[in-house]
Design a protein around this motif. Structure first.
Motif, PDB file in Angstrom:
ATOM      1  N   GLN A 290      76.572  12.839  14.140  1.00  0.00           N
ATOM      2  CA  GLN A 290      76.840  13.810  12.745  1.00  0.00           C
ATOM      3  C   GLN A 290      75.837  13.570  12.459  1.00  0.00           C
ATOM      4  N   LEU A 291      75.638  12.910  12.167  1.00  0.00           N
ATOM      5  CA  LEU A 291      73.937  12.150  10.539  1.00  0.00           C
ATOM      6  C   LEU A 291      72.904  13.055  11.729  1.00  0.00           C
ATOM      7  N   LEU A 292      72.945  12.692  12.515  1.00  0.00           N
ATOM      8  CA  LEU A 292      72.075  14.013  13.549  1.00  0.00           C
ATOM      9  C   LEU A 292      71.375  15.057  13.339  1.00  0.00           C
ATOM     10  N   PHE A 293      72.579  15.607  13.817  1.00  0.00           N
ATOM     11  CA  PHE A 293      73.272  17.121  13.724  1.00  0.00           C
ATOM     12  C   PHE A 293      73.278  17.509  12.328  1.00  0.00           C
ATOM     13  N   ARG A 294      73.116  16.984  11.326  1.00  0.00           N
ATOM     14  CA  ARG A 294      73.855  17.428  10.160  1.00  0.00           C
ATOM     15  C   ARG A 294      72.030  17.699   9.379  1.00  0.00           C
ATOM     16  N   HIS A 295      71.251  16.723  10.153  1.00  0.00           N
ATOM     17  CA  HIS A 295      69.433  16.818   9.565  1.00  0.00           C
ATOM     18  C   HIS A 295      69.077  18.176  10.138  1.00  0.00           C
ATOM     19  N   PHE A 296      69.071  17.775  11.492  1.00  0.00           N
ATOM     20  CA  PHE A 296      68.239  18.367  12.369  1.00  0.00           C
ATOM     21  C   PHE A 296      68.882  19.801  12.664  1.00  0.00           C
ATOM     22  N   PHE A 297      70.022  19.769  12.779  1.00  0.00           N
ATOM     23  CA  PHE A 297      70.868  21.300  12.771  1.00  0.00           C
ATOM     24  C   PHE A 297      71.752  21.679  12.394  1.00  0.00           C
ATOM     25  N   PRO A 298      71.598  21.386  11.461  1.00  0.00           N
ATOM     26  CA  PRO A 298      72.655  21.977   9.781  1.00  0.00           C
ATOM     27  C   PRO A 298      74.005  22.801  10.362  1.00  0.00           C
ATOM     28  N   GLN A 299      73.253  24.209  11.244  1.00  0.00           N
ATOM     29  CA  GLN A 299      73.839  25.496  11.442  1.00  0.00           C
ATOM     30  C   GLN A 299      74.611  24.944  12.700  1.00  0.00           C
ATOM     31  N   ILE A 301      76.636  22.380  12.989  1.00  0.00           N
ATOM     32  CA  ILE A 301      76.912  20.885  12.974  1.00  0.00           C
ATOM     33  C   ILE A 301      78.731  20.298  13.527  1.00  0.00           C
ATOM     34  N   ASP A 302      78.981  22.237  14.209  1.00  0.00           N
ATOM     35  CA  ASP A 302      80.555  21.795  14.847  1.00  0.00           C
ATOM     36  C   ASP A 302      80.642  20.923  16.070  1.00  0.00           C
ATOM     37  N   GLY A 303      78.916  20.781  16.854  1.00  0.00           N
ATOM     38  CA  GLY A 303      78.458  21.096  17.855  1.00  0.00           C
ATOM     39  C   GLY A 303      78.371  19.436  17.941  1.00  0.00           C
ATOM     40  N   TYR A 304      77.960  18.752  17.206  1.00  0.00           N
ATOM     41  CA  TYR A 304      78.059  17.110  17.076  1.00  0.00           C
ATOM     42  C   TYR A 304      79.205  16.850  18.265  1.00  0.00           C
ATOM     43  N   LEU A 305      80.367  16.611  18.041  1.00  0.00           N
ATOM     44  CA  LEU A 305      81.178  16.403  18.958  1.00  0.00           C
ATOM     45  C   LEU A 305      80.865  16.377  20.493  1.00  0.00           C
ATOM     46  N   LEU A 306      80.353  17.145  20.839  1.00  0.00           N
ATOM     47  CA  LEU A 306      79.640  17.793  22.533  1.00  0.00           C
ATOM     48  C   LEU A 306      79.111  16.312  22.552  1.00  0.00           C
ATOM     49  N   LEU A 307      78.268  16.381  21.492  1.00  0.00           N
ATOM     50  CA  LEU A 307      76.996  15.235  22.257  1.00  0.00           C
ATOM     51  C   LEU A 307      77.653  13.683  21.609  1.00  0.00           C
ATOM     52  N   ALA A 308      78.260  12.998  20.526  1.00  0.00           N
ATOM     53  CA  ALA A 308      78.860  12.677  20.643  1.00  0.00           C
ATOM     54  C   ALA A 308      79.721  11.855  21.940  1.00  0.00           C
ATOM     55  N   ILE A 309      80.760  12.869  22.615  1.00  0.00           N
ATOM     56  CA  ILE A 309      81.102  12.141  23.970  1.00  0.00           C
ATOM     57  C   ILE A 309      80.426  11.386  25.229  1.00  0.00           C
ATOM     58  N   VAL A 364      83.369  10.592   8.781  1.00  0.00           N
ATOM     59  CA  VAL A 364      83.076  11.606  10.097  1.00  0.00           C
ATOM     60  C   VAL A 364      84.801  12.656  10.276  1.00  0.00           C
ATOM     61  N   ALA A 365      83.918  14.181   9.877  1.00  0.00           N
ATOM     62  CA  ALA A 365      84.169  14.909   8.875  1.00  0.00           C
ATOM     63  C   ALA A 365      84.615  16.541  10.597  1.00  0.00           C
ATOM     64  N   ASN A 366      85.979  16.228  10.682  1.00  0.00           N
ATOM     65  CA  ASN A 366      85.958  17.121  12.120  1.00  0.00           C
ATOM     66  C   ASN A 366      85.106  18.065  11.875  1.00  0.00           C
ATOM     67  N   PRO A 367      85.011  18.898  13.098  1.00  0.00           N
ATOM     68  CA  PRO A 367      84.142  20.051  13.398  1.00  0.00           C
ATOM     69  C   PRO A 367      85.279  21.197  12.881  1.00  0.00           C
ATOM     70  N   SER A 368      85.158  22.739  12.124  1.00  0.00           N
ATOM     71  CA  SER A 368      85.467  23.459  12.072  1.00  0.00           C
ATOM     72  C   SER A 368      86.926  24.034  12.976  1.00  0.00           C
ATOM     73  N   TRP A 369      86.888  24.085  14.584  1.00  0.00           N
ATOM     74  CA  TRP A 369      87.636  24.599  15.466  1.00  0.00           C
ATOM     75  C   TRP A 369      88.309  23.304  15.721  1.00  0.00           C
TER      76      TRP A 369
END
Length: 536
Positions: A290-299, A301-309, A364-369
């Motif tokens: 989540q921190l990685l996406f928030r810093h480098f890919f803020p647009q 951010i909802d996709g962080y879970l696909l990497l986290a799994i 850890v924030a939930n993705p919008s979906w």
């Protein structure tokens, strides 16, 4: 209902009806006079009538009154904004006249103002704002707000919000001086699932000290009894479905927490007290993604879970492989030493995480979906994150079953489990299989950490809350049996959720533990018996 209260209700309805028919920017002088009066009941009626105008001027006046920026002098009402004073009757801007008195508000009037301002949100162009306003008013709808609610109902085009508004109008009409309106309101509330209306309906059946009823009309009291019966039935069904859903949700969490342990303990016979910390590592890996996406890919951010799994699976699996190669492989067949050693490892892992991330929990924030939920049975909200975790746990179980039953690795794992010496004799590298099996169980624990991060905050002690429950699930289901683990997880989840309202959370845990002990005494092999054991 006393004459004074009836007068104020009728006054509010008449004022609201008259004023709603006039599209003007200013507020009627008569209404301002009521607002500036000394009678608190009249002022509350005026507040609701102003709110029924639902225009910019009405919001301006009510907000100024809430902030105690309304002043009165010689029946003239002023709003103070900075250094300027605006005469509400003429719209003239000047300085505040000498001797003007501020309109003070008490708690009762402040509550009426809050309700009125919430009610004005019913006219927002944003559907979410209007729905939130409806939910806010469910606890505080009064007869004085009928003009506001009826105007909102007339303008509302969304069927779901309109249905909720009609229930609000019915609940407000319970205080109407008209018996016909009260009876119609009671009858219409038979379809609601709003538990906050129960005390209001029950109060209508209450007797006064002189033996009379709060509701004098007998036909209305009969209707109240019928409505209460229907409401209680709906609430019971809603509670049952809610317990069923949250039991499945808890079961899915227990399943993910215990599935990795079903492999390391069930198939390999390792009492891994650090299993909870592998869950924790998976949760912190999710936080890192989540921190990685928030810093480098803020647009995105909802996709962080696909990497986290996959990241959580590989990170936890790698930690498990390192532990197996460096420590655990020397302790096979020595359960007591394994228990003590893995307990020490769990303490080391917790302290390591504290040193890196700090002792405080992280969010850890939930993705919008995965935010929000679906409403069923009128008031029961099934959250999207819990629904997603239920399906995720079933997918993980299916993947583990395929690995153990349809792959070469699974074949070797089952061979080493059933007869280790014979597997060695036919060329199976049992040492390598042990490493991969322990890594698989650890990786699955990491996936459980991903799921847990979506339900609450993540902290160094996260795994400690699930280690005992995980062992209970594995032992109850049958050591080494995926089907037993599945049934035990969902069974314990359902039993726990249905017992909590009756016995409380702590007593429910105690009762479940006692039940498991009695069950294991009668059936030591658990729900499903293991067909074979590893032979050293």
């Amino acid at each position: 209902m006393n004459i004074k209260k009836i007068r104020h209700i009728v006054l509010g309805i008449l004022l609201g009806f008259g004023l709603c028919c006039v599209a003007q920017a200013t507020i009627a002088p008569q209404l301002l006079q009521e607002l500036a009066g000394d009678d608190p009941d009249t002022r509350i009626v005026a507040v609701n009538a102003i709110a029924a105008l639902a225009n910019v001027e009405a919001a301006r006046v009510l907000n100024a009154l809430k902030n105690e920026n309304v002043y009165v002098k010689d029946q003239a009402v002023f709003i103070v904004e900075g250094d300027a004073a605006i005469d509400l009757r003429t719209g003239k801007i000047s300085t505040l006249p000498d001797g003007a008195d501020a309109l003070t508000i008490n708690n009762r009037l402040r509550g009426a103002l809050d309700s009125a301002l919430s009610g004005m949100k019913l006219f927002s162009t944003d559907r979410t704002v209007r729905m939130a306003a409806v939910h806010d008013l469910q606890q505080q709808a009064t007869a004085e707000q009928l003009p506001l609610l009826e105007r909102a109902d007339a303008q509302e085009s969304d069927p779901q919000i309109k249905a909720q508004l009609q229930l609000l109008i019915a609940s407000a009409n319970l205080q109407s001086p008209d018996p016909v309106a009260r009876k119609a309101a009671v009858h219409s509330l038979a379809e609601t699932t709003n538990a906050s209306l129960k005390p209001i309906l029950e109060s209508m059946l209450r007797q006064n000290s002189d033996g009379s009823y709060m509701e004098p009309d007998e036909s209305i009291r009969i209707e109240v009894v019928s409505t209460l019966h229907a409401l209680n039935g709906r609430l019971a069904r809603t509670e049952f479905v809610g317990n069923l859903f949250y039991g499945v949700s808890l079961g899915s969490v227990l399943l993910l927490a215990a599935l990795g342990l079903a492999i390391t303990f069930g198939l390999m016979g390792i009492i891994n007290m650090a299993h909870g910390e592998l869950l924790m590592i998976g949760a912190y890996t999710t936080y890192g993604c989540q921190l990685l996406f928030r810093h480098f890919f803020p647009q995105a951010i909802d996709g962080y879970l696909l990497l986290a799994i996959p990241a959580a699976f590989f990170v936890s699996g790698l930690v498990g492989i390192i532990l197996e190669r460096t420590v655990i492989r020397w302790l096979y067949g020595r359960p007591l030493e394994t228990l003590l050693c893995t307990w020490g490892i769990s303490l080391i892992l917790m302290q390591t995480v504290r040193s890196i991330f700090g002792a405080q929990n992280v969010e850890v924030a939930n993705p919008s979906w995965m935010s929000g939920g679906v409403t069923v049975l009128g008031s029961l909200v099934l959250s999207y994150n819990r629904i997603a975790i239920i399906f995720f746990s079933l997918l993980v179980v299916g993947a583990v079953w395929l690995i153990l039953n349809k792959t070469r690795l699974g074949l070797f794992v089952r061979a080493a489990m059933q007869n280790r010496r014979m597997a060695d004799c036919v060329g199976v590298a049992t040492g390598k299989i042990d490493m991969l099996t322990f890594g698989l169980g650890s990786g699955i624990a990491g996936l459980g950490g991903v799921a847990l991060s979506q339900l609450g905050n993540v902290g160094p002690d996260l795994g400690q809350s699930y280690i005992v429950d995980s062992f209970m699930v594995v032992v109850l289901g049958g050591v080494g049996q995926l089907a037993g683990t599945l049934l035990a997880a969902f069974g314990l989840g359902e039993i726990n959720k249905f017992m909590e309202p009756v016995a409380g959370a702590v007593m429910a845990k105690i009762v479940i533990l006692v039940m498991i002990i009695i069950f294991i005494q009668r059936r030591p092999q658990g729900l499903f018996a293991l067909k074979g054991r590893s032979v050293e």
